[in-house]
Design an enzyme around this catalytic site. Structure first.
Site, PDB file in Angstrom:
ATOM      1  N   SER A 526     -61.662  10.779 -28.637  1.00 41.34           N
ATOM      2  CA  SER A 526     -61.014  12.124 -28.380  1.00 41.34           C
ATOM      3  C   SER A 526     -60.432  13.151 -29.122  1.00 41.34           C
ATOM      4  CB  SER A 526     -59.506  11.096 -28.380  1.00 41.34           C
ATOM      5  OG  SER A 526     -58.585  11.608 -26.891  1.00 41.34           O
ATOM      6  N   HIS A 639     -60.289   7.032 -20.541  1.00 40.11           N
ATOM      7  CA  HIS A 639     -59.885   7.248 -21.375  1.00 40.11           C
ATOM      8  C   HIS A 639     -59.969   6.216 -22.385  1.00 40.11           C
ATOM      9  CE1 HIS A 639     -59.397  10.736 -24.521  1.00 40.11           C
ATOM     10  NE2 HIS A 639     -58.639   9.884 -24.720  1.00 40.11           N
TER      11      HIS A 639
END
Length: 667
Positions: A526, A639
């Site tokens: 991320s 994610h």
């Protein structure tokens, strides 16, 4: 040399870990319930409910089916236990008698029922349910697996018409017309009553002691599609009238009535530093709505923002009221650890427990606490804490820890190039020999407003087990070091945060002579993926890199991420059309021509937080220039792949990461 009587950790050991969460005291304080989650043979997870007696320390398993059972809550008289389970195919509410017998299914809502809580007198259960505008909560029917599949097939043939800004979520995918509503189930007459109906998500917070008011958080504004605010509201159960307690300028939650119902405590803030704003602790007068902030003089984050890759269940963060309503208890995040804190109604703060580890949850009964605690060498156990002692209650991974060697971190504090103090840790490799040299891998956390710390982190331990020195730090932008520190990376991505990380590498190379200076790796996910890309575009000191669920191009991120339309402005100071040149300056893709470090790109194909097109752009650009790059795409992964993805995918991801570093750092 370290003791090698135990074997090294492997990626496949991930399937052996028991993860405990959500301790809940029984009303009489004699026992508590909790959730245990573990990977199963079907490449998924099974969560089971346990109840442990505090008298004989016996922990009994109460559910046995191959399902996800969670959110156990005792009735006020202790005779019943409500919980959430997907054993019928959709998450529904089930009821157990605590003196024995089979669980009984209470709800059959089409889209499920979630997060149950008993009213204070035990006469009703309040829960959340995803409902469409014209759904009837009194006439719900759970679909069979064939019916669900048929409906999904029909939807796949139809176009999705989108007319709102917030139309997708990494957790839920493309959003439809359902919204989370609050429903009351009357135990006496077996009826359901829908309490909320606005076309927005309503988050149940608490019910008043007299049962007359529901406390919930939601954005009820007409322009809610353009706002991230979340107000606290009181709903009169009889009249359905709603009173808003907060001013529409902030984000509030974790709210609870005091034992007498006269006050409400909650966490919240008004975005003074956008997404880098520390939570405050507020107390509201339930009748007048007047509030006071108890945390004005504090400078640490309330709640648990420790980052890890093993926690698989929610647990209590607080605030929780004392029985006499004079104190509040909550978790706090500070300097790489989380602890348990107490505050009185004047804001006097008292640290009850902080032993430089990770308190991930707690439950309270008459001054006795159940604490969930994780350390770098223990995924987590429960402890009973009184004024005089801390007593371990569970031994969740005894056999695993008996056979596998884990590394204990060395704490580091070093000075950045502008004299800021930066905190970090170093893991030594399995079988460490001070007379040998080892390659080093720098890990960069996501967020960026999260915190590495003293908790169990599988990926870090695995890299150490594979023979690497592992360096992980909290550069500016991280939580745990006050408001100024956590805000310091905004509008400066790739600036002093990058410098902090390079200072960390310089420091350990200068102070630890067992590290090869020319065998350095870097990885992160991320924001950590962004920073990995940035690092290798600005220095060639790393011999290998792995970028995970990354950001490479802020220009496109603005329009493709589920948070891009506000996160870009929050973190970089400008939206796309306000200053595209500035966004391009912050984009690692701009510096791709400088990248000579062999790069592995890892990304989930269903990632909507940092969509896979971010990695696709980087891969194509580098490959077109004939750089050393490889792209690993994980189907059906979002994610959260590294934390809660399918077990086999998580294991495969870890093996790809270690393979890449082995190929490039072992030479």
């Amino acid at each position: 040399m370290t003791n090698q009587s135990k074997r090294a950790l492997t990626a496949e050991d991930l399937q052996q870990i028991n993860v405990y969460s959500d301790p809940q005291f029984a009303p009489d304080g004699s026992a508590y319930a909790f959730v245990s989650t573990k990977a199963n043979d079907d490449d998924d997870y099974t969560s089971q409910l346990f109840v442990q007696s505090l008298k004989n320390k016996d922990a009994r398993q109460w559910t046995f089916d191959k399902a996800k059972n969670s959110h156990p809550r005792f009735s006020p008289d202790g005779k019943k236990l409500i919980f959430q389970s997907n054993r019928s195919g959709t998450p529904q509410l089930w009821l157990l008698q605590t003196d024995g017998g089979e669980a009984r299914q209470l709800t059959s809502f089409k889209h499920g029922a979630l997060n149950p809580a008993f009213s204070k007198d035990g006469s009703s259960i309040i829960f959340s349910a995803p409902l469409e505008k014209n759904d009837d909560a009194t006439d719900q029917h759970e679909q069979s697996s064939d019916e669900r599949q048929k409906e999904q097939n029909e939807k796949s043939k139809q176009p999705l018409v989108i007319n709102q800004l917030n139309y997708k979520s990494d957790a839920s995918g493309l959003l439809d017309h359902k919204h989370m509503q609050i429903v009351l189930y009357n135990m006496g007459n077996d009826t359901f009553e829908q309490l909320t109906s606005a076309e927005t998500d309503h988050n149940f917070e608490d019910i008043s002691p007299d049962g007359n008011y529901i406390l919930f958080s939601a954005n009820l504004h007409e322009d809610r599609d353009y706002e991230l605010t979340s107000d606290l509201h009181l709903l009169n159960v009889a009249t359905k009238d709603i009173t808003t307690l907060t001013n529409g300028k902030g984000q509030y939650g974790n709210a609870r009535f005091s034992p007498d119902g006269a006050k409400i405590a909650c966490f919240g803030h008004e975005f003074a530093f956008q997404g880098a704003t520390l939570n405050d602790l507020y107390v509201f007068d339930a009748a007048s709505g007047k509030s006071s902030c108890l945390s004005k003089l504090w400078d640490f984050q309330l709640g648990d923002v420790m980052i890890g890759d093993t926690r698989l269940g929610q647990s209590e963060n607080g605030p929780v009221w004392s029985k006499d309503g004079q104190h509040l208890y909550f978790l706090g995040t500070d300097s790489g650890a989380t602890g348990l804190y107490q505050a009185d109604l004047n804001g006097k703060l008292n640290e009850l427990y902080n032993d430089n580890n990770h308190v991930f949850g707690f439950s309270l009964h008459d001054g006795v606490f159940i604490l969930g605690i994780s350390t770098p060498s223990d995924p987590g156990n429960f402890y009973q804490m009184t004024e005089s002692q801390l007593l371990q209650l569970t031994d969740a991974n005894r056999e695993f820890l008996k056979n596998v060697q884990l590394s204990e971190p060395e704490a580091l504090t070093f000075t950045a190039d502008d004299n800021w103090k930066i905190h970090g840790w170093l893991l030594r490799p399995y079988g460490f020999d001070e007379n040998k040299k080892y390659p080093l891998i720098l890990e960069v956390h996501g967020g960026p407003h999260a915190m590495y710390g003293r908790t169990f982190f599988y990926e870090l331990q695995l890299l150490a087990a594979k023979g690497y020195v592992v360096l992980y730090t909290n550069p500016r932008g991280s939580h745990g070091y006050g408001q100024t520190f956590v805000d310091a990376c905004r509008e400066d991505y790739g600036g002093q945060d990058y410098s902090d990380l390079m200072s960390a590498v310089d420091y350990v190379l200068d102070t630890h002579d067992f590290i090869y200076r020319n065998r350095l790796g870097v990885t992160g996910g991320s924001y950590g993926g962004f920073m990995t890309n940035w690092i290798i575009g600005h220095t060639d000191r790393f011999k290998a890199a792995v970028t995970q669920r990354c950001i490479s191009n802020w220009l496109s991120f603005y329009g493709v991420s589920d948070i891009g339309y506000f996160f870009t402005k929050w973190e970089l100071g400008k939206n796309l059309l306000e200053d595209p040149a500035k966004l391009w300056e912050f984009s690692p893709l701009k510096y791709a021509e400088n990248i000579d470090t062999p790069l592995l790109i890892v990304h989930g194909e269903k990632d909507l937080r940092c969509p896979i097109e971010q990695s696709e752009q980087l891969f194509v650009t580098l490959k077109h220039m004939k750089k050393d790059v490889e792209f690993v795409r994980f189907p059906d992964a979002n994610h959260e792949l590294s934390r809660s993805g399918k077990p086999e995918m998580r294991i495969s991801r870890l093996n790809h990461i270690t393979r890449w570093f082995d190929e490039h750092l072992r030479i």
